[in-house]
Design an enzyme around this catalytic site. Structure first.
Site, PDB file in Angstrom:
ATOM      1  N   LYS A  22       0.858  -1.191   0.000  1.00 53.08           N
ATOM      2  CA  LYS A  22       0.000   0.000   0.000  1.00 53.08           C
ATOM      3  C   LYS A  22       0.890   1.236   0.000  1.00 53.08           C
ATOM      4  O   LYS A  22       1.655   1.456   0.931  1.00 53.08           O
ATOM      5  CB  LYS A  22      -0.927   0.018   1.211  1.00 53.08           C
ATOM      6  CG  LYS A  22      -1.974   1.125   1.118  1.00 53.08           C
ATOM      7  CD  LYS A  22      -2.927   1.115   2.279  1.00 53.08           C
ATOM      8  CE  LYS A  22      -4.098   2.061   2.032  1.00 53.08           C
ATOM      9  NZ  LYS A  22      -3.705   3.359   1.503  1.00 53.08           N
ATOM     10  N   ARG A  61     -10.486  10.084  -6.023  1.00 58.11           N
ATOM     11  CA  ARG A  61     -11.580   9.221  -5.574  1.00 58.11           C
ATOM     12  C   ARG A  61     -12.865  10.012  -5.332  1.00 58.11           C
ATOM     13  O   ARG A  61     -13.954   9.445  -5.341  1.00 58.11           O
ATOM     14  CB  ARG A  61     -11.200   8.474  -4.295  1.00 58.11           C
ATOM     15  CG  ARG A  61     -10.766   9.342  -3.159  1.00 58.11           C
ATOM     16  CD  ARG A  61     -10.479   8.543  -1.900  1.00 58.11           C
ATOM     17  NE  ARG A  61     -11.697   8.097  -1.251  1.00 58.11           N
ATOM     18  CZ  ARG A  61     -11.740   7.477  -0.082  1.00 58.11           C
ATOM     19  NH1 ARG A  61     -10.605   7.223   0.558  1.00 58.11           N
ATOM     20  NH2 ARG A  61     -12.878   7.101   0.444  1.00 58.11           N
ATOM     21  N   GLU A 120       3.617   2.246   3.855  1.00 55.94           N
ATOM     22  CA  GLU A 120       2.366   2.593   4.535  1.00 55.94           C
ATOM     23  C   GLU A 120       1.623   1.370   5.038  1.00 55.94           C
ATOM     24  O   GLU A 120       0.981   1.409   6.075  1.00 55.94           O
ATOM     25  CB  GLU A 120       1.449   3.383   3.604  1.00 55.94           C
ATOM     26  CG  GLU A 120       0.188   3.850   4.311  1.00 55.94           C
ATOM     27  CD  GLU A 120      -0.899   4.328   3.369  1.00 55.94           C
ATOM     28  OE1 GLU A 120      -1.998   4.652   3.854  1.00 55.94           O
ATOM     29  OE2 GLU A 120      -0.665   4.369   2.159  1.00 55.94           O
ATOM     30  N   LYS A 128      -7.241  -3.523   3.993  1.00 54.29           N
ATOM     31  CA  LYS A 128      -5.996  -2.759   4.149  1.00 54.29           C
ATOM     32  C   LYS A 128      -5.518  -2.861   5.585  1.00 54.29           C
ATOM     33  O   LYS A 128      -6.301  -2.770   6.530  1.00 54.29           O
ATOM     34  CB  LYS A 128      -6.180  -1.296   3.742  1.00 54.29           C
ATOM     35  CG  LYS A 128      -7.179  -0.499   4.545  1.00 54.29           C
ATOM     36  CD  LYS A 128      -7.248   0.946   4.047  1.00 54.29           C
ATOM     37  CE  LYS A 128      -8.307   1.757   4.806  1.00 54.29           C
ATOM     38  NZ  LYS A 128      -8.386   3.147   4.321  1.00 54.29           N
TER      39      LYS A 128
END
Length: 599
Positions: A25, A45, A176, A198
């Site tokens: 990520k 987004r 990350e 995630k």
């Protein structure tokens, strides 16, 4: 029609099983690429345009619209990033880019540190939606599209590599986090799905409460920086209802209110999760736990720096010992530097016999070389045997940090990997008589660059961290023998000496060199070593062997510019000048080298 992106669900646990694959990520801007024959647009987004902010991506792709026309219109899901390392992105720099409005400033920034579109999914091809197809098939389609664009000149769009396990990479590179994706999952536009998970790679820092802002609900925390209190950052999320009530009660009882803000004397210590720290703020801060075992005096900027480095479980000792007294650098400074520079430095150490120079009591005291594996070395230190001798190799982060704790300040490597008897690079060592004559190294480097450019040979350069410079040419393993590379370096050295004999020499005896720069071609031989890129040096200033960009090699450059306390900031701001080192091996024109040395 532009779709909203599919969103992952945050979790503390990594899902496992054959149905899952993993991606690194990156900390960047989620982006939808919409590509038609009419043009290219980039969208956030939230549906905001990004193409004007990152024109280098649009320009790079636009040249290939005709090549890719059979796939158009298409829509690709990805992330705009500016990379520090292959697995770590520079979000603060990306934020600065996004705030820019001046076209000239944007173009300048794009040349200095170009952004990159990392692609991980495709939702539309030839104008048709493929969102209902499984992820595995969409990835295959994306791969076909990107392969049609494969060209050395097209470097600003790449696909996300996938892994069966990515956590170790993310930890080493201080990335990350990880995204786990179910390979059978369809694409669900606009939905936060449990098929994508995630897992953030949190750093946890300690501080004490300073303020509470009643207007926005944020708690501000600070730390001691010497005797002064410095703001560390603020947080709002992560508190349970009970924890929120406890803090509110403490704040109202112990704090002093003024204009909606409670000021609180240092008393309550706590841990906060974050992705990184920048200036006086934290990236994505989240409350983690109260620290009743800590006193405010123990919440220091030194502790924050240590915690942000994500130092692994490697034994350390005497962290406060001065290793560079005049520069005021301790062993802890060294260990943090090695931890943070490891992603850059380890690729040059792996698979090579290592020689370190240790300074147990600092650079002002006695030192000794070490290349053999000591009896007391832990099991994770790997080695190679040659007859009765056992040599050290540094294959991983734990080894590098263990050596740092042994006060190994300098890291010297040979020109070949252990499994080869031929070099994997050619190095010119430019050695002026002293630091005041560093301009001679600059002059020699520029002349060599002109010659190598004529030969179509890509060359990299670094400041040695002492008084000279080194030019590095990566070559494919097995392409040239040591005899051939030495003949090449000797011929170019003779060319420079012939051109400017009053400035340069090949004389080995120092007493016969005068004030000339020594071009050490003899150093490039089997069994010889050179200082590793990014290695600290045992100088009074705590300098490092720093890769340079060629536009920096000019008057005004100092051999003392880069130290263990500013080298990482430089890498984040300007990037890694050796970033394309390994990739350059395949582009090196070995035939031009052989042609030069043929009798």
């Amino acid at each position: 029609m532009l779709q909203k992106p599919m969103l992952p669900t945050l979790s503390e646990d990594v899902p496992t099983g054959e149905e899952w694959s993993y991606e690194v990520k990156y900390d960047g801007f989620r982006t939808l690429l919409h590509w038609t024959e009419e043009g290219i647009t980039l969208w956030s987004r939230n549906g905001k345009p990004l193409h004007d902010r990152f024109p280098e991506i649009v320009k790079s792709l636009s040249e290939w619209t005709e090549t890719i026309s059979s796939f158009l219109p298409l829509q690709i899901d990805g992330e705009i990033v500016i990379k520090n390392t292959p697995y770590q992105a520079n979000f603060p720099l990306l934020q600065m880019r996004n705030r820019m409005r001046n076209t000239t400033s944007i173009q300048t920034a794009a040349r200095h540190r170009p952004s990159l579109l990392m692609c991980f999914d495709i939702t539309e091809i030839k104008g048709a939606s493929i969102t209902k197809e499984p992820l595995s098939k969409r990835r295959s389609t994306l791969s076909d599209v990107l392969e049609s664009l494969s060209c050395p000149r097209l470097e600003l769009i790449q696909s996300f590599p996938t892994y069966k396990e990515a956590s170790e990479l993310v930890f080493l590179h201080l990335g990350e986090g990880v995204v786990a994706k179910r390979v059978t999952s369809p694409y669900a536009p606009g939905e936060r799905s449990a098929d994508w998970i995630k897992i953030k790679h949190w750093r946890t820092v300690s501080g004490f409460l300073q303020q509470y802002d009643t207007d926005n609900g944020y708690y501000h925390i600070g730390v001691y920086n010497g005797d002064a209190i410095t703001k560390l950052g603020s947080f709002k999320h992560g508190l349970s209802r009970a924890q929120q009530q406890t803090l509110r009660q403490f704040v109202t009882e112990k704090g002093i209110r003024k204009n909606g803000i409670y000021n609180i004397p240092p008393a309550v210590c706590l841990d906060v999760h974050c992705l990184h720290a920048q200036k006086d703020d934290l990236r994505e801060p989240m409350f983690n736990a109260f620290r009743f075992d800590l006193s405010p005096e123990e919440c220091t900027m030194e502790k924050v720096q240590w915690d942000l480095s994500l130092y692994p479980h490697v034994d350390t000792s005497n962290e406060k010992k001065w290793l560079w007294k005049s520069a005021a650098f301790t062993k802890q400074n060294l260990l943090i530097y090695l931890r943070l520079v490891a992603p850059y430095m380890l690729p040059y150490l792996r698979d090579k016999r290592l020689t370190v120079i240790r300074y147990p009591d600092g650079v002002d005291e006695d030192s000794f070389y070490q290349k053999h594996l000591p009896d007391y070395a832990p099991d994770f230190i790997q080695s190679v045997e040659d007859g009765e001798e056992v040599f050290m190799v540094c294959q991983n982060l734990h080894t590098l940090l263990w050596l740092g704790n042994q006060a190994a300040l300098e890291y010297h490597i040979p020109f070949n990997k252990e499994q080869f008897t031929t070099p994997d690079e050619i190095v010119f060592d430019l050695d002026p008589p002293d630091r005041e004559s560093f301009s001679l190294a600059i002059r020699a480097a520029k002349l060599l660059k002109l010659v190598l450019d004529e030969l179509q040979i890509k060359v990299f350069i670094k400041a040695s961290g002492n008084k000279g410079m080194q030019l590095h040419i990566p070559i494919p393993e097995g392409s040239l023998s040591y005899e051939e590379t030495r003949s090449f370096t000797e011929q170019l050295a003779r060319l420079l000496v012939k051109q400017e004999p009053e400035l340069f020499t090949m004389e080995r005896l120092k007493k016969n060199r005068g004030r000339r720069l020594y071009i050490d071609y003899i150093q490039h031989a089997e069994g010889k070593t050179i200082i590793c890129p990014f290695s600290p040096r045992a100088t009074a200033e705590g300098t490092v062997a720093m890769p340079l960009f060629w536009n920096e090699v000019d008057e005004g450059l100092s051999p003392l510019s880069f130290t263990i306390c500013n080298a990482l900031d430089r890498l984040k701001e300007h990037g890694n000048a050796f970033a394309g080192y390994n990739e350059a091996r395949t582009d090196i024109q070995v035939k031009h080298i052989k042609k030069l040395i043929e009798p």
